[in-house]
Scaffold this motif. Structure first.
Motif, mmCIF file in Angstrom:
data_model
loop_
_atom_site.group_PDB
_atom_site.id
_atom_site.type_symbol
_atom_site.label_atom_id
_atom_site.label_comp_id
_atom_site.label_asym_id
_atom_site.label_seq_id
_atom_site.Cartn_x
_atom_site.Cartn_y
_atom_site.Cartn_z
ATOM 1 N N ILE A 16 0.848 -1.182 0.000
ATOM 2 C CA ILE A 16 0.000 0.000 0.000
ATOM 3 C C ILE A 16 0.888 1.237 0.000
ATOM 4 O O ILE A 16 1.861 1.309 0.751
ATOM 5 N N LEU A 17 0.544 2.187 -0.834
ATOM 6 C CA LEU A 17 1.283 3.438 -0.923
ATOM 7 C C LEU A 17 0.282 4.568 -0.897
ATOM 8 O O LEU A 17 -0.705 4.542 -1.632
ATOM 9 N N ARG A 18 0.505 5.548 -0.036
ATOM 10 C CA ARG A 18 -0.387 6.700 0.042
ATOM 11 C C ARG A 18 0.373 7.922 -0.466
ATOM 12 O O ARG A 18 1.515 8.134 -0.096
ATOM 13 N N THR A 19 -0.293 8.716 -1.299
ATOM 14 C CA THR A 19 0.340 9.912 -1.850
ATOM 15 C C THR A 19 -0.692 11.013 -2.071
ATOM 16 O O THR A 19 -1.824 10.723 -2.477
ATOM 17 N N PRO A 20 -0.309 12.270 -1.811
ATOM 18 C CA PRO A 20 -1.211 13.371 -2.144
ATOM 19 C C PRO A 20 -1.240 13.646 -3.646
ATOM 20 O O PRO A 20 -2.132 14.323 -4.147
ATOM 21 N N GLN A 21 -0.289 13.117 -4.396
ATOM 22 C CA GLN A 21 -0.212 13.292 -5.855
ATOM 23 C C GLN A 21 -0.822 12.085 -6.561
ATOM 24 O O GLN A 21 -0.216 11.462 -7.427
ATOM 25 N N TRP A 22 -2.050 11.774 -6.191
ATOM 26 C CA TRP A 22 -2.712 10.561 -6.629
ATOM 27 C C TRP A 22 -2.876 10.500 -8.147
ATOM 28 O O TRP A 22 -2.572 9.483 -8.776
ATOM 29 N N SER A 23 -3.353 11.560 -8.781
ATOM 30 C CA SER A 23 -3.562 11.510 -10.237
ATOM 31 C C SER A 23 -2.235 11.391 -10.983
ATOM 32 O O SER A 23 -2.146 10.693 -11.994
ATOM 33 N N GLN A 24 -1.182 12.043 -10.467
ATOM 34 C CA GLN A 24 0.135 11.908 -11.083
ATOM 35 C C GLN A 24 0.670 10.488 -10.906
ATOM 36 O O GLN A 24 1.305 9.943 -11.808
ATOM 37 N N GLY A 34 3.638 1.392 -17.549
ATOM 38 C CA GLY A 34 2.816 0.496 -18.362
ATOM 39 C C GLY A 34 2.168 -0.624 -17.572
ATOM 40 O O GLY A 34 1.862 -1.683 -18.128
ATOM 41 N N LEU A 35 1.911 -0.396 -16.290
ATOM 42 C CA LEU A 35 1.272 -1.412 -15.453
ATOM 43 C C LEU A 35 -0.242 -1.346 -15.609
ATOM 44 O O LEU A 35 -0.801 -0.313 -15.964
ATOM 45 N N ASP A 36 -0.902 -2.468 -15.339
ATOM 46 C CA ASP A 36 -2.352 -2.547 -15.466
ATOM 47 C C ASP A 36 -3.038 -1.999 -14.228
ATOM 48 O O ASP A 36 -2.864 -2.537 -13.132
ATOM 49 N N VAL A 37 -3.818 -0.926 -14.399
ATOM 50 C CA VAL A 37 -4.694 -0.434 -13.342
ATOM 51 C C VAL A 37 -5.966 -1.259 -13.470
ATOM 52 O O VAL A 37 -6.721 -1.105 -14.432
ATOM 53 N N VAL A 38 -6.194 -2.180 -12.527
ATOM 54 C CA VAL A 38 -7.306 -3.117 -12.665
ATOM 55 C C VAL A 38 -8.547 -2.696 -11.883
ATOM 56 O O VAL A 38 -9.623 -3.237 -12.103
ATOM 57 N N GLU A 39 -8.375 -1.739 -10.982
ATOM 58 C CA GLU A 39 -9.518 -1.240 -10.226
ATOM 59 C C GLU A 39 -9.209 0.187 -9.814
ATOM 60 O O GLU A 39 -8.073 0.519 -9.487
ATOM 61 N N GLU A 40 -10.253 1.022 -9.824
ATOM 62 C CA GLU A 40 -10.046 2.422 -9.480
ATOM 63 C C GLU A 40 -11.320 2.991 -8.870
ATOM 64 O O GLU A 40 -12.416 2.758 -9.363
ATOM 65 N N SER A 41 -11.144 3.711 -7.767
ATOM 66 C CA SER A 41 -12.233 4.479 -7.180
ATOM 67 C C SER A 41 -11.750 5.920 -7.137
ATOM 68 O O SER A 41 -10.687 6.235 -7.663
ATOM 69 N N GLY A 42 -12.487 6.794 -6.493
ATOM 70 C CA GLY A 42 -12.084 8.187 -6.400
ATOM 71 C C GLY A 42 -10.859 8.432 -5.557
ATOM 72 O O GLY A 42 -10.271 9.504 -5.602
ATOM 73 N N SER A 43 -10.433 7.435 -4.782
ATOM 74 C CA SER A 43 -9.286 7.647 -3.893
ATOM 75 C C SER A 43 -8.333 6.456 -3.807
ATOM 76 O O SER A 43 -7.409 6.467 -3.004
ATOM 77 N N ARG A 53 0.824 -6.741 -5.787
ATOM 78 C CA ARG A 53 -0.365 -5.964 -6.139
ATOM 79 C C ARG A 53 -0.218 -4.648 -5.380
ATOM 80 O O ARG A 53 -0.177 -4.642 -4.152
ATOM 81 N N LEU A 54 -0.115 -3.550 -6.110
ATOM 82 C CA LEU A 54 0.115 -2.246 -5.517
ATOM 83 C C LEU A 54 -1.201 -1.503 -5.376
ATOM 84 O O LEU A 54 -1.946 -1.371 -6.341
ATOM 85 N N PHE A 55 -1.481 -1.040 -4.164
ATOM 86 C CA PHE A 55 -2.625 -0.183 -3.909
ATOM 87 C C PHE A 55 -2.095 1.224 -3.705
ATOM 88 O O PHE A 55 -1.219 1.440 -2.864
ATOM 89 N N VAL A 56 -2.596 2.171 -4.479
ATOM 90 C CA VAL A 56 -2.191 3.568 -4.362
ATOM 91 C C VAL A 56 -3.403 4.327 -3.847
ATOM 92 O O VAL A 56 -4.449 4.369 -4.502
ATOM 93 N N GLU A 57 -3.252 4.907 -2.665
ATOM 94 C CA GLU A 57 -4.345 5.584 -1.985
ATOM 95 C C GLU A 57 -4.072 7.083 -1.938
ATOM 96 O O GLU A 57 -2.939 7.510 -1.741
#
Length: 116
Positions: A16-24, A34-43, A53-57
């Motif tokens: 799990i990785l948390r960042t304020p630069q989420w869209s970047q 070139g990694l597969d984003v397989v699921e996405e919510s607003g945060s 499996r990387l979770f970016v929050e």
């Protein structure tokens, strides 16, 4: 009487990785690496990398958090705090129980699914 060995902790493949630069971060992992984003919510993003499996929050940075699975989160939490770990963040609603060990590793305690 010999000391009983505690139930072993096992890692999942989640980091799990948390960042304020989420869209970047989303753009970087999807377009630059070139990694597969397989699921996405607003945060939260779930990115498949192969071995992990990387979770970016979205949120304040805290560094990477590994995921360790145990059969009883509360018992493991209490045992680890007694052994020198520090509670970093806890929210049973997520569920989330972030601890830092005496050597600097930050990890989440998650519930290990029991076999049927």
């Amino acid at each position: 009487m010999p000391q009983l060995m505690p139930t072993p902790v096992r890692s999942s493949r989640d980091v799990i990785l948390r960042t304020p630069q989420w869209s970047q971060a989303r753009e970087f992992y999807a377009s630059v690496l070139g990694l597969d984003v397989v699921e996405e919510s607003g945060s939260m993003l779930r990115v498949e990398t192969g071995a992990i499996r990387l979770f970016v929050e979205k949120g304040a940075s805290h560094g990477p958090v590994f995921d360790f699975l145990v059969p009883d989160v509360q018992a493991a939490r209490d045992r680890l705090i007694a052994a020198g770990c520090v509670l970093i963040e806890e929210n049973p609603a997520v569920p989330r129980c972030y601890l830092q060990d005496p050597f600097g590793l930050v990890f989440n305690l998650g519930l290990k699914a029991t076999p049927d």
